[in-house]
Write an enzyme that holds these catalytic residues in place. Sequence first.
Site, PDB file in Angstrom:
ATOM      1  N   HIS A 156      -1.724 -35.042 -20.605  1.00 20.07           N
ATOM      2  CA  HIS A 156      -1.313 -35.843 -21.767  1.00 20.07           C
ATOM      3  C   HIS A 156      -1.185 -37.346 -21.520  1.00 20.07           C
ATOM      4  O   HIS A 156      -0.883 -38.104 -22.438  1.00 20.07           O
ATOM      5  CB  HIS A 156      -0.028 -35.279 -22.382  1.00 20.07           C
ATOM      6  N   GLN A 209      -0.280 -40.756 -12.672  1.00 22.52           N
ATOM      7  CA  GLN A 209      -0.575 -42.070 -13.263  1.00 22.52           C
ATOM      8  C   GLN A 209      -1.839 -42.697 -12.666  1.00 22.52           C
ATOM      9  O   GLN A 209      -2.215 -43.815 -13.033  1.00 22.52           O
ATOM     10  CB  GLN A 209       0.618 -43.027 -13.100  1.00 22.52           C
ATOM     11  N   THR A 245      -1.318 -16.166 -18.528  1.00 22.59           N
ATOM     12  CA  THR A 245      -2.639 -16.334 -19.149  1.00 22.59           C
ATOM     13  C   THR A 245      -2.983 -17.820 -19.265  1.00 22.59           C
ATOM     14  O   THR A 245      -2.168 -18.609 -19.744  1.00 22.59           O
ATOM     15  CB  THR A 245      -2.649 -15.672 -20.544  1.00 22.59           C
ATOM     16  N   SER A 265      -1.945 -34.527 -14.760  1.00 22.86           N
ATOM     17  CA  SER A 265      -1.431 -34.107 -16.071  1.00 22.86           C
ATOM     18  C   SER A 265      -2.450 -34.474 -17.144  1.00 22.86           C
ATOM     19  O   SER A 265      -3.153 -35.480 -17.014  1.00 22.86           O
ATOM     20  CB  SER A 265      -0.109 -34.838 -16.337  1.00 22.86           C
ATOM     21  N   THR A 302       4.769 -31.506 -14.002  1.00 19.41           N
ATOM     22  CA  THR A 302       6.081 -31.165 -13.424  1.00 19.41           C
ATOM     23  C   THR A 302       5.969 -29.816 -12.704  1.00 19.41           C
ATOM     24  O   THR A 302       6.445 -29.661 -11.575  1.00 19.41           O
ATOM     25  CB  THR A 302       7.152 -31.089 -14.535  1.00 19.41           C
ATOM     26  N   CYS A 310      12.422 -39.610 -18.711  1.00 17.79           N
ATOM     27  CA  CYS A 310      13.445 -38.695 -18.219  1.00 17.79           C
ATOM     28  C   CYS A 310      14.698 -39.440 -17.797  1.00 17.79           C
ATOM     29  O   CYS A 310      15.779 -38.894 -17.792  1.00 17.79           O
ATOM     30  CB  CYS A 310      12.937 -37.923 -17.009  1.00 17.79           C
ATOM     31  N   ASN A 319       4.961 -44.598 -11.907  1.00 22.45           N
ATOM     32  CA  ASN A 319       4.998 -44.563 -13.376  1.00 22.45           C
ATOM     33  C   ASN A 319       5.858 -45.657 -13.989  1.00 22.45           C
ATOM     34  O   ASN A 319       5.743 -45.940 -15.177  1.00 22.45           O
ATOM     35  CB  ASN A 319       5.496 -43.194 -13.858  1.00 22.45           C
TER      36      ASN A 319
HETATM   37  N1  PLP Z   1       4.668 -37.459 -12.378  1.00 19.03           N
HETATM   38  C1  PLP Z   1       4.515 -38.685 -12.904  1.00 19.03           C
HETATM   39  C2  PLP Z   1       4.218 -39.849 -12.010  1.00 19.03           C
HETATM   40  C3  PLP Z   1       4.648 -38.893 -14.288  1.00 19.03           C
HETATM   41  O1  PLP Z   1       4.501 -40.120 -14.803  1.00 19.03           O
HETATM   42  C4  PLP Z   1       4.935 -37.777 -15.104  1.00 19.03           C
HETATM   43  C5  PLP Z   1       5.164 -37.957 -16.550  1.00 19.03           C
HETATM   44  O2  PLP Z   1       5.910 -38.831 -16.991  1.00 19.03           O
HETATM   45  C6  PLP Z   1       5.067 -36.511 -14.505  1.00 19.03           C
HETATM   46  C7  PLP Z   1       4.930 -36.404 -13.140  1.00 19.03           C
HETATM   47  C8  PLP Z   1       5.353 -35.292 -15.311  1.00 19.03           C
HETATM   48  O3  PLP Z   1       4.203 -34.912 -16.053  1.00 19.03           O
HETATM   49  P1  PLP Z   1       4.306 -33.777 -17.167  1.00 19.03           P
HETATM   50  O4  PLP Z   1       4.845 -34.433 -18.402  1.00 19.03           O
HETATM   51  O5  PLP Z   1       2.886 -33.284 -17.345  1.00 19.03           O
HETATM   52  O6  PLP Z   1       5.199 -32.729 -16.651  1.00 19.03           O
END
Ligand code: PLP
Length: 375
Positions: free
Chosen positions: A198, A176, A234, A196, A70, A318, A146
Site C-alpha cells: 500500500h 520505504q 489462503t 508492503s 508488519t 503508529c 519512514n
Molecule cells: N515498515 C516501514 C518502514 C513502514 O513505513 C511501514 C508502514 O508504515 C511498515 C513497516 C508497516 O507496513 P504495513 O502497513 O504493510 O504493515
Amino acid sequence: MIFLDNASTTKLNKMAISEIEKSHDLFYNPSAVYGKSLEVKKLLDEAKNKICNFIGTKFNSNLIITASATEADNLAIFGSVKKTDEQIVFSMGEHPAVFNCANELKARGYNVVFVPLNSSGEVDLNILAEILKKPTAFVSIMHVNNETGAINDIAKISKMIKSAWPNAIFHSDGVQAFGKIPVNVVNLGVDLYSISGHKIGAPKGIGCLYVKNISKLKPIIFGGGQEFGIRSGTENTQFILALAKVVENLDVVKNYDYVSNLNNYVREFFSDKQGVVINSSVNSSPYVLSISFDGVRGETLVHLVEQFDVIIGTGSACSSKKTANNRILQAMGISKKLNEGSVRISFSVENSLDEIKTACDIIYSQYLNLKERLK
Ligand code: PLP
C-alpha cells in the site's frame, strides 16, 4: 485535496483496481485441485515471479506472501531467532513493526542490542562495527527510514555482518525503499527483506517477505501449509495480482527523478525561512522529507493546513498519536523543541509541482499565523 502523506499510505493505482476487478471471476482457492483453481494458482505464481524479478531474484520460493509488512517483519524476526545468548541487533531507527518485536524479544530475555543513528538518521557504522565484535545471531536494519527518508547502506552493512559472523541472519525492512529506489536483494546481501503493497499504489493488507534460504525460517502461523509451509492461510490472490501489476508498470528511476524535483522545490522554498529546519539529509530518499517548525507543535500545524485541504503527516502513523516527541528525530540528536515542531511531507508521482507550490505557501503562512498567535 493535496495529499502529502504518501509514506503512510497511497491512493489505489488505477491498474491495481482494474486488476482486482478482472480477477473477480477467479475467486477459486489456489490450493484446490480442479481446473479453475489450477488456473488461479498459475496466475498467483506468475504474479509472485513478477514481484521476485522486480526485486532482483528469480525464484518463486523466495517470496512469502503475508497480510502486511508488519506481519512480514514479525515473521522475519520471530521465524529466525532461536534461544541464544548471542546478540540480536536492531537499529534505533526501526519502524514500530520491527522496533516492538525487538522490545518483545528483550522482555523475553534475549540479548537485544540497539545501534544508534548518526545526525543524518543513518545507522552509525562505527558503533555497529564495535557491536559486531561480540557474537551475533541476527541483525535487523531498515533500508529507508519512514520518518526521514535516511538510506542505510545495506550492501555495506551486510558485508560487515557476514565477515564478522558468517552464520548471522540479516533482515532489512524495505517498505520505504520498495518501488521507490532500485532494490536488488541479491546485491544488497540480505537474508530477509520485507515489503508492503500500500505504499506504492497496491492495496492495503498485502505484504511479502523475501527469504534467501527458506530452510532457515520457521513459521509463526500454523495451518494449511500454504506458502511452502511458512505462512498458512489462503493467499489473497486478487491483491497479489494487483501488486504484481503495479510493480510491472513502475519506472523506478523516472519516478525517482520526478519526485526529487518536488522534494528539491520544498527544500529550496524553506531554505531561507527563519525558524524552519530541514531534518532529512540531502542523501535521503526524495520520497520523505522531515521538517521542523520552531516554536509550534507539528500536530497543530498538521490540523491547520488540513483546513486548506493540504494533508501532511506528523511522522509515523503508529507513533503520532502517542507523543509529540518523535523517537527517530530524538535518536538523530534533534532538540526536543524542534522535535515537537516536526512534520513529515511524503511525496508520490501523483503529486504535481503546482500542488507542491500551493502546499508550501499554505504550510508557511499557517506557520507564521500560528507563531504570531502564540506570541
Ligand atoms: N515498515 C516501514 C518502514 C513502514 O513505513 C511501514 C508502514 O508504515 C511498515 C513497516 C508497516 O507496513 P504495513 O502497513 O504493510 O504493515
